[in-house]
Structure formats: structure tokens, C-alpha cells
Scaffold this motif. Structure first.
Motif, PDB file in Angstrom:
ATOM      1  N   TRP A  85       0.819  -1.210   0.000  1.00  0.00           N
ATOM      2  CA  TRP A  85       0.000   0.000   0.000  1.00  0.00           C
ATOM      3  C   TRP A  85       0.854   1.261   0.000  1.00  0.00           C
ATOM      4  O   TRP A  85       2.030   1.239   0.343  1.00  0.00           O
ATOM      5  N   ILE A  86       0.213   2.351  -0.411  1.00  0.00           N
ATOM      6  CA  ILE A  86       0.873   3.654  -0.448  1.00  0.00           C
ATOM      7  C   ILE A  86      -0.093   4.692   0.116  1.00  0.00           C
ATOM      8  O   ILE A  86      -1.021   5.142  -0.583  1.00  0.00           O
ATOM      9  N   PRO A  87       0.071   5.078   1.379  1.00  0.00           N
ATOM     10  CA  PRO A  87      -0.678   6.231   1.888  1.00  0.00           C
ATOM     11  C   PRO A  87      -0.021   7.517   1.401  1.00  0.00           C
ATOM     12  O   PRO A  87       1.213   7.620   1.378  1.00  0.00           O
ATOM     13  N   MET A  88      -0.821   8.513   1.008  1.00  0.00           N
ATOM     14  CA  MET A  88      -0.256   9.741   0.433  1.00  0.00           C
ATOM     15  C   MET A  88      -1.023  10.949   0.927  1.00  0.00           C
ATOM     16  O   MET A  88      -2.251  10.987   0.886  1.00  0.00           O
ATOM     17  N   MET A  89      -0.279  11.956   1.389  1.00  0.00           N
ATOM     18  CA  MET A  89      -0.849  13.223   1.822  1.00  0.00           C
ATOM     19  C   MET A  89      -0.584  14.272   0.749  1.00  0.00           C
ATOM     20  O   MET A  89       0.569  14.496   0.352  1.00  0.00           O
ATOM     21  N   GLN A  90      -1.655  14.888   0.248  1.00  0.00           N
ATOM     22  CA  GLN A  90      -1.536  15.919  -0.776  1.00  0.00           C
ATOM     23  C   GLN A  90      -1.584  17.285  -0.115  1.00  0.00           C
ATOM     24  O   GLN A  90      -2.576  17.640   0.510  1.00  0.00           O
ATOM     25  N   TYR A 119      -0.199   7.971  10.574  1.00  0.00           N
ATOM     26  CA  TYR A 119      -0.473   9.285   9.988  1.00  0.00           C
ATOM     27  C   TYR A 119       0.089  10.349  10.931  1.00  0.00           C
ATOM     28  O   TYR A 119      -0.389  10.515  12.047  1.00  0.00           O
ATOM     29  N   GLN A 120       1.089  11.074  10.478  1.00  0.00           N
ATOM     30  CA  GLN A 120       1.753  12.033  11.343  1.00  0.00           C
ATOM     31  C   GLN A 120       1.075  13.399  11.375  1.00  0.00           C
ATOM     32  O   GLN A 120       1.424  14.247  12.193  1.00  0.00           O
ATOM     33  N   MET A 121       0.082  13.615  10.495  1.00  0.00           N
ATOM     34  CA  MET A 121      -0.597  14.902  10.439  1.00  0.00           C
ATOM     35  C   MET A 121      -1.895  14.724   9.671  1.00  0.00           C
ATOM     36  O   MET A 121      -2.129  13.693   9.042  1.00  0.00           O
ATOM     37  N   GLY A 126     -10.025  16.744   8.040  1.00  0.00           N
ATOM     38  CA  GLY A 126      -9.758  15.317   7.949  1.00  0.00           C
ATOM     39  C   GLY A 126      -9.377  14.839   6.569  1.00  0.00           C
ATOM     40  O   GLY A 126      -8.981  13.679   6.393  1.00  0.00           O
ATOM     41  N   TYR A 127      -9.491  15.729   5.557  1.00  0.00           N
ATOM     42  CA  TYR A 127      -9.185  15.315   4.188  1.00  0.00           C
ATOM     43  C   TYR A 127      -7.745  15.667   3.816  1.00  0.00           C
ATOM     44  O   TYR A 127      -7.091  16.452   4.495  1.00  0.00           O
ATOM     45  N   GLY A 128      -7.281  15.094   2.732  1.00  0.00           N
ATOM     46  CA  GLY A 128      -5.920  15.318   2.267  1.00  0.00           C
ATOM     47  C   GLY A 128      -5.151  14.031   2.034  1.00  0.00           C
ATOM     48  O   GLY A 128      -4.214  13.996   1.243  1.00  0.00           O
ATOM     49  N   TRP A 129      -5.571  12.948   2.713  1.00  0.00           N
ATOM     50  CA  TRP A 129      -4.903  11.660   2.556  1.00  0.00           C
ATOM     51  C   TRP A 129      -5.629  10.777   1.540  1.00  0.00           C
ATOM     52  O   TRP A 129      -6.853  10.803   1.451  1.00  0.00           O
ATOM     53  N   SER A 130      -4.862   9.989   0.824  1.00  0.00           N
ATOM     54  CA  SER A 130      -5.411   8.932  -0.026  1.00  0.00           C
ATOM     55  C   SER A 130      -4.675   7.639   0.306  1.00  0.00           C
ATOM     56  O   SER A 130      -3.589   7.655   0.891  1.00  0.00           O
ATOM     57  N   SER A 140      -2.203 -12.304 -11.313  1.00  0.00           N
ATOM     58  CA  SER A 140      -2.728 -11.077 -11.918  1.00  0.00           C
ATOM     59  C   SER A 140      -2.591  -9.917 -10.942  1.00  0.00           C
ATOM     60  O   SER A 140      -2.857 -10.064  -9.743  1.00  0.00           O
ATOM     61  N   ASP A 141      -2.181  -8.754 -11.450  1.00  0.00           N
ATOM     62  CA  ASP A 141      -1.967  -7.572 -10.622  1.00  0.00           C
ATOM     63  C   ASP A 141      -3.158  -6.627 -10.701  1.00  0.00           C
ATOM     64  O   ASP A 141      -3.743  -6.424 -11.777  1.00  0.00           O
ATOM     65  N   TYR A 142      -3.489  -6.026  -9.557  1.00  0.00           N
ATOM     66  CA  TYR A 142      -4.601  -5.085  -9.466  1.00  0.00           C
ATOM     67  C   TYR A 142      -4.188  -3.896  -8.603  1.00  0.00           C
ATOM     68  O   TYR A 142      -3.220  -3.962  -7.846  1.00  0.00           O
ATOM     69  N   THR A 143      -4.959  -2.836  -8.715  1.00  0.00           N
ATOM     70  CA  THR A 143      -4.765  -1.680  -7.839  1.00  0.00           C
ATOM     71  C   THR A 143      -6.116  -1.035  -7.549  1.00  0.00           C
ATOM     72  O   THR A 143      -7.026  -1.069  -8.390  1.00  0.00           O
ATOM     73  N   ALA A 144      -6.242  -0.490  -6.358  1.00  0.00           N
ATOM     74  CA  ALA A 144      -7.451   0.237  -5.961  1.00  0.00           C
ATOM     75  C   ALA A 144      -7.021   1.427  -5.116  1.00  0.00           C
ATOM     76  O   ALA A 144      -6.126   1.315  -4.281  1.00  0.00           O
ATOM     77  N   SER A 145      -7.654   2.571  -5.337  1.00  0.00           N
ATOM     78  CA  SER A 145      -7.232   3.789  -4.655  1.00  0.00           C
ATOM     79  C   SER A 145      -8.436   4.671  -4.369  1.00  0.00           C
ATOM     80  O   SER A 145      -9.395   4.712  -5.148  1.00  0.00           O
ATOM     81  N   ASP A 146      -8.366   5.393  -3.238  1.00  0.00           N
ATOM     82  CA  ASP A 146      -9.432   6.327  -2.903  1.00  0.00           C
ATOM     83  C   ASP A 146      -8.936   7.268  -1.808  1.00  0.00           C
ATOM     84  O   ASP A 146      -7.931   6.996  -1.128  1.00  0.00           O
ATOM     85  N   ASP A 147      -9.660   8.375  -1.639  1.00  0.00           N
ATOM     86  CA  ASP A 147      -9.376   9.273  -0.531  1.00  0.00           C
ATOM     87  C   ASP A 147      -9.807   8.626   0.778  1.00  0.00           C
ATOM     88  O   ASP A 147     -10.776   7.856   0.823  1.00  0.00           O
ATOM     89  N   VAL A 148      -9.082   8.924   1.860  1.00  0.00           N
ATOM     90  CA  VAL A 148      -9.465   8.465   3.186  1.00  0.00           C
ATOM     91  C   VAL A 148      -9.500   9.658   4.130  1.00  0.00           C
ATOM     92  O   VAL A 148      -8.743  10.623   3.966  1.00  0.00           O
TER      93      VAL A 148
END
Length: 282
Positions: A85-90, A119-121, A126-130, A140-148
Motif C-alpha cells: 500500500w501507499i498512503p499519500m498526503m496531498q 499518519y503524522q498529520m 480530515g481530508y488530504g490523505w489517499s 494477476s496484478d490489481y490496484t485500488a485507490s481512494d481518498d481516506v
């Protein structure tokens, strides 16, 4: 008469064995996520990634995450998958990730996987992370992504800071989850930010501990021990003595392998709190 009696006895025995065999073949139906609360689903065209924990949301600090993968066509749960997984803060001018573990199959469970994210911040709303989940099933490879949504924790349970060595660190409180008036097992995670995406565990440092209760004259407690590194789970452990309920400040000092203090100070009568600290209340 003897034949009739023998025939009836034989039929009863066969019936009993048959029932016993059927019972042994029955697999008890278990709920792998019993006692957990769903945080949210992340959906793509083939699967639904279900995210669970014990509180039903994500907060700043340490988050243990339970994962199930459901096939959208059959509604069956996937028993054998490999996940990352990849958590990401925009942020307005940049983006970054955070400390996280690998995702592993939960021992003794058929359909669930688990790992942690720290999550350090977060933003005020509450938004900004995905969260992106990459996974493989039967080659077979798959990916799924969404805001959290990541809510701000009530207490200061994680801290991001620069040490005197110019490295950026993150410390997170992991345990105790349910503090008691006793000597509690204190567990912290310590990570270094190598870049915006990489946060490896820091090994073999020492985290000095001095718990204080500000509302009660800033008194401490007996029988605390500093935290040391555990190779098995790559976390830091020490003893935290809590002598009464209420609000506590866990004053810390981070000490490297050369016995140099790279962040934090001693608590004194005039200096009531270290610049490196965590909080808990019970």
C-alpha cells in the motif's frame, strides 16, 4: 427374531457412523472481522477492498488496519493475495507518505490481512490523505485507490521532529491502548524520514522516559524504565508506571547509538516539559 434384532442394530450403527462422519466434515462458520468496525471500502471494477479497525475511523498516530478483498462478481473473499500500500498526503505545494508496515496474512484467519499506518498529520477537515492498495491474485496484478479521512487525535500521540543530527524523525505511541493504574507495557515506534516516500525504522537507539502529571504538581512515578529496541517487531519497549488516573505527559529524550541526545531535555523544577513528548489520559 435374532436376525431382526441384529439387522436393527446394524442399521443403527451405520446411521450413527454416518452422522458422526457428516459432523466431522462440517466446517464451523467463522467471522474473520468479528469485533471490528469498518472504516471504509475502496472499490475498483473487480474487487472491493474492505478496511477495518477497532474504532471505525482513521486518526493521526498509529492505526492498525485489517483488510479483506471481496470479489465483486461472486461476493467471495480472497484467501490468497499479496498486498502492498501507499498512503499519500496531498499538500498545496508537495505530497508525502508516512511510516507504514508491510501487509501480511493474519495468522489463523482465512480471509484477512493486516498492517499499520502512522499518519503524522492531517488537515482540519480530515481530508488530504489517499490510500492506494496494490495486490496480486493468482498471478494477476490489481490496484485500488481512494481518498481516506484521517481525524485529529484528541491527544498528542505522535510527533514529527528534526534532531540535532539534522535528520527528520517520527515517534508514535502504540501501547498501552487501555492504560491502568499499574506498570504498563509502553510501546513506541521510531522512524526516520529518508525522503518524502520512505520512512524506515530506526534501530538500536534509546528513548529515555520521564512521565509527569501536570495537574498534580508535575509529579512523576516510580519504577519506569527507558525504552529499548526489540529486533523481533522493530519497536521500542519500556515500563510506564501510572499511579493515578488523569492526564499524563510522557517526556522523552531520543539518544542515538553514540549515546548522544539528539532531541529532548530533562524535566526540572524550572523546565516542566521536554520538547519531545507524548500524551495520554485515562
Amino acid at each position: 427374531m435374532k436376525f431382526k434384532y441384529l439387522f436393527a442394530t446394524l442399521c443403527f450403527a451405520l446411521f450413527t457412523v454416518s452422522c458422526s462422519t457428516d459432523d466431522n466434515n462440517d466446517t464451523p462458520i467463522t467471522n474473520d472481522v468479528e469485533g471490528l468496525l469498518k472504516v471504509q471500502d475502496i472499490v475498483n471494477s473487480t474487487h472491493t477492498i474492505e478496511l477495518f479497525n477497532t474504532i471505525g475511523n482513521f486518526k493521526t498516530g498509529y492505526n492498525n488496519v485489517i483488510i479483506r478483498i471481496k470479489d465483486n462478481t461472486t461476493n467471495n473473499y480472497i484467501k490468497n493475495a499479496t498486498l502492498s500500500w501507499i498512503p499519500m498526503m496531498q499538500m498545496p505545494s508537495m505530497q508525502h507518505s508516512c511510516p507504514k508496515s508491510e501487509i501480511t496474512k493474519t495468522e489463523g484467519k482465512e480471509t484477512i490481512y493486516e498492517g499499520f499506518v502512522i499518519y503524522q498529520m492531517t488537515n482540519l477537515d480530515g481530508y488530504g490523505w489517499s490510500l492506494t492498495v496494490n495486490y496480486a491474485i493468482d498471478g494477476s496484478d490489481y490496484t485500488a485507490s481512494d481518498d481516506v479521512v484521517v481525524l485529529q487525535s484528541e491527544k498528542h500521540n505522535t510527533i514529527s521532529f528534526k534532531g540535532s543530527d539534522d535528520n527528520q524523525y517520527i515517534i508514535a505511541l502504540i501501547a498501552p491502548n487501555d492504560p491502568k493504574i499499574a506498570i504498563n507495557n509502553l510501546k513506541l515506534g521510531l522512524f526516520k524520514m529518508e525522503n518524502m516516500m520512505t520512512f524506515p525504522v530506526v534501530e538500536d537507539y534509546t528513548i529515555a522516559l520521564d512521565p509527569r502529571m501536570p495537574s498534580m504538581g508535575n509529579h512523576s512515578s516510580p519504577n519506569n524504565t527507558d525504552l529499548s529496541y526489540n529486533n523481533e517487531d522493530q519497536m521500542y519497549y519500556g515500563d510506564l508506571s501510572l499511579t493515578m488516573t488523569g492526564y499524563w505527559v510522557l517526556n522523552l529524550k531520543l539518544i542515538n547509538t553514540l549515546n548522544e541526545v539528539i532531541k529532548g531535555e530533562d524535566v526540572t523544577e524550572t523546565y516542566e516539559k521536554s520538547s519531545l513528548y507524548l500524551e495520554l489520559e485515562f
